[in-house]
Each structure stands twice: as structure tokens, then as C-alpha cells.
Write a protein that holds these residues in place. Structure first.
Motif, PDB file in Angstrom:
ATOM      1  N   LEU A  52       0.834  -1.209   0.000  1.00  0.00           N
ATOM      2  CA  LEU A  52       0.000   0.000   0.000  1.00  0.00           C
ATOM      3  C   LEU A  52       0.867   1.258   0.000  1.00  0.00           C
ATOM      4  CD1 LEU A  52      -3.039   1.002   0.438  1.00  0.00           C
ATOM      5  CD2 LEU A  52      -2.326   1.288   2.786  1.00  0.00           C
ATOM      6  N   LEU A  53       1.988   1.227   0.712  1.00  0.00           N
ATOM      7  CA  LEU A  53       2.850   2.403   0.799  1.00  0.00           C
ATOM      8  C   LEU A  53       3.687   2.605  -0.457  1.00  0.00           C
ATOM      9  CD1 LEU A  53       4.054   2.018   4.496  1.00  0.00           C
ATOM     10  CD2 LEU A  53       2.262   3.519   3.614  1.00  0.00           C
ATOM     11  N   VAL A  54       4.101   1.501  -1.103  1.00  0.00           N
ATOM     12  CA  VAL A  54       4.960   1.611  -2.279  1.00  0.00           C
ATOM     13  C   VAL A  54       4.146   1.812  -3.559  1.00  0.00           C
ATOM     14  CG1 VAL A  54       6.677   0.382  -3.672  1.00  0.00           C
ATOM     15  CG2 VAL A  54       6.766   0.252  -1.180  1.00  0.00           C
ATOM     16  N   LEU A  55       3.125   0.984  -3.736  1.00  0.00           N
ATOM     17  CA  LEU A  55       2.251   1.070  -4.912  1.00  0.00           C
ATOM     18  C   LEU A  55       0.811   1.231  -4.443  1.00  0.00           C
ATOM     19  CD1 LEU A  55       3.805  -1.904  -6.910  1.00  0.00           C
ATOM     20  CD2 LEU A  55       4.142   0.522  -7.358  1.00  0.00           C
ATOM     21  N   PRO A  56       0.403   2.452  -4.131  1.00  0.00           N
ATOM     22  CA  PRO A  56      -0.902   2.645  -3.500  1.00  0.00           C
ATOM     23  C   PRO A  56      -2.100   2.167  -4.319  1.00  0.00           C
ATOM     24  CG  PRO A  56       0.188   4.753  -3.861  1.00  0.00           C
ATOM     25  CD  PRO A  56       1.124   3.698  -4.286  1.00  0.00           C
ATOM     26  N   ILE A  57      -2.049   2.255  -5.645  1.00  0.00           N
ATOM     27  CA  ILE A  57      -3.200   1.813  -6.444  1.00  0.00           C
ATOM     28  C   ILE A  57      -3.412   0.311  -6.258  1.00  0.00           C
ATOM     29  CG2 ILE A  57      -4.064   1.467  -8.792  1.00  0.00           C
ATOM     30  CD1 ILE A  57      -2.773   4.097  -9.541  1.00  0.00           C
ATOM     31  N   ILE A  58      -2.359  -0.448  -6.379  1.00  0.00           N
ATOM     32  CA  ILE A  58      -2.453  -1.895  -6.200  1.00  0.00           C
ATOM     33  C   ILE A  58      -2.701  -2.232  -4.735  1.00  0.00           C
ATOM     34  CG2 ILE A  58      -1.183  -4.079  -6.418  1.00  0.00           C
ATOM     35  CD1 ILE A  58       0.307  -2.721  -8.784  1.00  0.00           C
ATOM     36  N   GLY A  59      -2.064  -1.488  -3.835  1.00  0.00           N
ATOM     37  CA  GLY A  59      -2.214  -1.743  -2.409  1.00  0.00           C
ATOM     38  C   GLY A  59      -3.634  -1.537  -1.906  1.00  0.00           C
ATOM     39  N   ILE A  60      -4.298  -0.495  -2.375  1.00  0.00           N
ATOM     40  CA  ILE A  60      -5.684  -0.241  -1.963  1.00  0.00           C
ATOM     41  C   ILE A  60      -6.588  -1.359  -2.462  1.00  0.00           C
ATOM     42  CG2 ILE A  60      -7.677   1.292  -2.280  1.00  0.00           C
ATOM     43  CD1 ILE A  60      -5.648   3.635  -2.327  1.00  0.00           C
ATOM     44  N   TRP A  61      -6.400  -1.741  -3.734  1.00  0.00           N
ATOM     45  CA  TRP A  61      -7.192  -2.843  -4.273  1.00  0.00           C
ATOM     46  C   TRP A  61      -6.945  -4.131  -3.483  1.00  0.00           C
ATOM     47  CZ3 TRP A  61      -5.301  -7.380  -6.456  1.00  0.00           C
ATOM     48  CH2 TRP A  61      -6.280  -8.236  -6.958  1.00  0.00           C
ATOM     49  N   TRP A  62      -5.680  -4.437  -3.209  1.00  0.00           N
ATOM     50  CA  TRP A  62      -5.319  -5.660  -2.476  1.00  0.00           C
ATOM     51  C   TRP A  62      -5.916  -5.647  -1.073  1.00  0.00           C
ATOM     52  CZ3 TRP A  62      -3.309 -10.201  -3.673  1.00  0.00           C
ATOM     53  CH2 TRP A  62      -2.817 -11.009  -2.658  1.00  0.00           C
ATOM     54  N   LEU A  63      -5.884  -4.502  -0.434  1.00  0.00           N
ATOM     55  CA  LEU A  63      -6.417  -4.372   0.922  1.00  0.00           C
ATOM     56  C   LEU A  63      -7.907  -4.710   0.951  1.00  0.00           C
ATOM     57  CD1 LEU A  63      -5.111  -3.318   3.612  1.00  0.00           C
ATOM     58  CD2 LEU A  63      -6.308  -1.193   3.156  1.00  0.00           C
ATOM     59  N   GLY A  84      -3.393   5.310   1.819  1.00  0.00           N
ATOM     60  CA  GLY A  84      -3.049   4.995   0.429  1.00  0.00           C
ATOM     61  C   GLY A  84      -3.415   6.118  -0.527  1.00  0.00           C
ATOM     62  N   VAL A  85      -4.569   6.733  -0.316  1.00  0.00           N
ATOM     63  CA  VAL A  85      -5.000   7.840  -1.184  1.00  0.00           C
ATOM     64  C   VAL A  85      -4.062   9.034  -1.033  1.00  0.00           C
ATOM     65  CG1 VAL A  85      -6.841   9.540  -1.538  1.00  0.00           C
ATOM     66  CG2 VAL A  85      -7.404   7.112  -1.325  1.00  0.00           C
ATOM     67  N   VAL A  86      -3.667   9.346   0.190  1.00  0.00           N
ATOM     68  CA  VAL A  86      -2.741  10.469   0.417  1.00  0.00           C
ATOM     69  C   VAL A  86      -1.412  10.211  -0.289  1.00  0.00           C
ATOM     70  CG1 VAL A  86      -1.371  11.643   2.189  1.00  0.00           C
ATOM     71  CG2 VAL A  86      -3.805  11.243   2.558  1.00  0.00           C
ATOM     72  N   ILE A  87      -0.894   8.997  -0.178  1.00  0.00           N
ATOM     73  CA  ILE A  87       0.371   8.664  -0.837  1.00  0.00           C
ATOM     74  C   ILE A  87       0.215   8.704  -2.349  1.00  0.00           C
ATOM     75  CG2 ILE A  87       2.046   6.802  -1.195  1.00  0.00           C
ATOM     76  CD1 ILE A  87       1.612   6.099   1.777  1.00  0.00           C
ATOM     77  N   LEU A  88      -0.918   8.228  -2.859  1.00  0.00           N
ATOM     78  CA  LEU A  88      -1.176   8.264  -4.295  1.00  0.00           C
ATOM     79  C   LEU A  88      -1.208   9.701  -4.811  1.00  0.00           C
ATOM     80  CD1 LEU A  88      -1.897   6.712  -6.877  1.00  0.00           C
ATOM     81  CD2 LEU A  88      -4.295   6.882  -6.186  1.00  0.00           C
ATOM     82  N   VAL A  89      -1.865  10.581  -4.103  1.00  0.00           N
ATOM     83  CA  VAL A  89      -1.921  11.996  -4.503  1.00  0.00           C
ATOM     84  C   VAL A  89      -0.518  12.595  -4.491  1.00  0.00           C
ATOM     85  CG1 VAL A  89      -2.746  14.277  -3.792  1.00  0.00           C
ATOM     86  CG2 VAL A  89      -4.321  12.338  -3.833  1.00  0.00           C
ATOM     87  N   GLU A  90       0.276  12.272  -3.482  1.00  0.00           N
ATOM     88  CA  GLU A  90       1.658  12.778  -3.419  1.00  0.00           C
ATOM     89  C   GLU A  90       2.472  12.267  -4.601  1.00  0.00           C
ATOM     90  OE1 GLU A  90       3.552  14.860  -1.465  1.00  0.00           O
ATOM     91  OE2 GLU A  90       1.603  15.524  -0.722  1.00  0.00           O
TER      92      GLU A  90
END
Length: 101
Positions: A52-63, A84-90
């Protein structure tokens, strides 16, 4: 001042049983919380958080896909999704800054 009445052995035993039952019912709720905390520190969960921290798009889906296996409750899911959304926006902002200008 009134003196306390001294309890007989039988009254004392009954009183102790009541106290033990009360403590047992109070500790059952905290047992579930403790179990959930221990589950959240297992390797599979930590790997999911790292994804989730490294690849937030995949991490959110996986979660959300592995929600039952991760044994996370709804508030935890919302918090991790928010992270995950905050990291993705960053990450999107960094990509835009590097390529746009």
C-alpha cells in the motif's frame, strides 16, 4: 463512623465469584482487540501495508480484496485506504512536477 460488617467465609466466597465473573466479562472485549492487534502485525498484513505504501493503487485494491484474510475491521480499512489515497496523490504530484516543469 460505621464499622464494616465482617463477612463469613461463605459470603466472602460468593462475593469473590461475583467479582471474578465481572472481570471475565470485562476482559472478553479487550481479548478481541488484542487478537486483532496481533493479527495486524503478522507478516502477510505487514506485506500488504508495504504494498500500500509503495504502490498505492495496487495496495488499496489488495487491501479491499483480501479484507477477510487480513482480518481488519471497517475503521481500519478506511484509515489504510485514506493513507493509500494520500500517498497516491503525493506520487501524482511528484510525477507532475518532474515531467511538467
Amino acid at each position: 463512623m460505621a464499622k464494616k460488617k465482617k463477612l463469613t467465609k461463605e459470603e466472602l466466597r460468593i462475593e469473590n465469584e461475583k467479582i471474578r465473573e465481572d472481570m471475565h466479562t470485562q476482559n472478553q472485549g479487550s481479548s478481541e482487540d488484542s487478537e486483532r492487534i496481533v493479527n495486524s502485525l503478522k507478516g502477510f498484513n505487514i506485506a500488504s501495508y508495504a504494498l500500500l505504501l509503495v504502490l498505492p493503487i495496487i495496495g488499496i485494491w489488495w487491501l479491499w480484496y483480501k479484507k477477510d484474510k487480513l482480518k481488519l475491521n471497517q475503521p481500519s480499512m478506511i484509515v489504510w485506504t485514506g493513507i493509500g489515497v494520500v500517498i497516491l496523490v503525493e506520487q501524482i504530484m511528484l510525477i507532475y512536477q518532474n515531467f511538467a516543469g
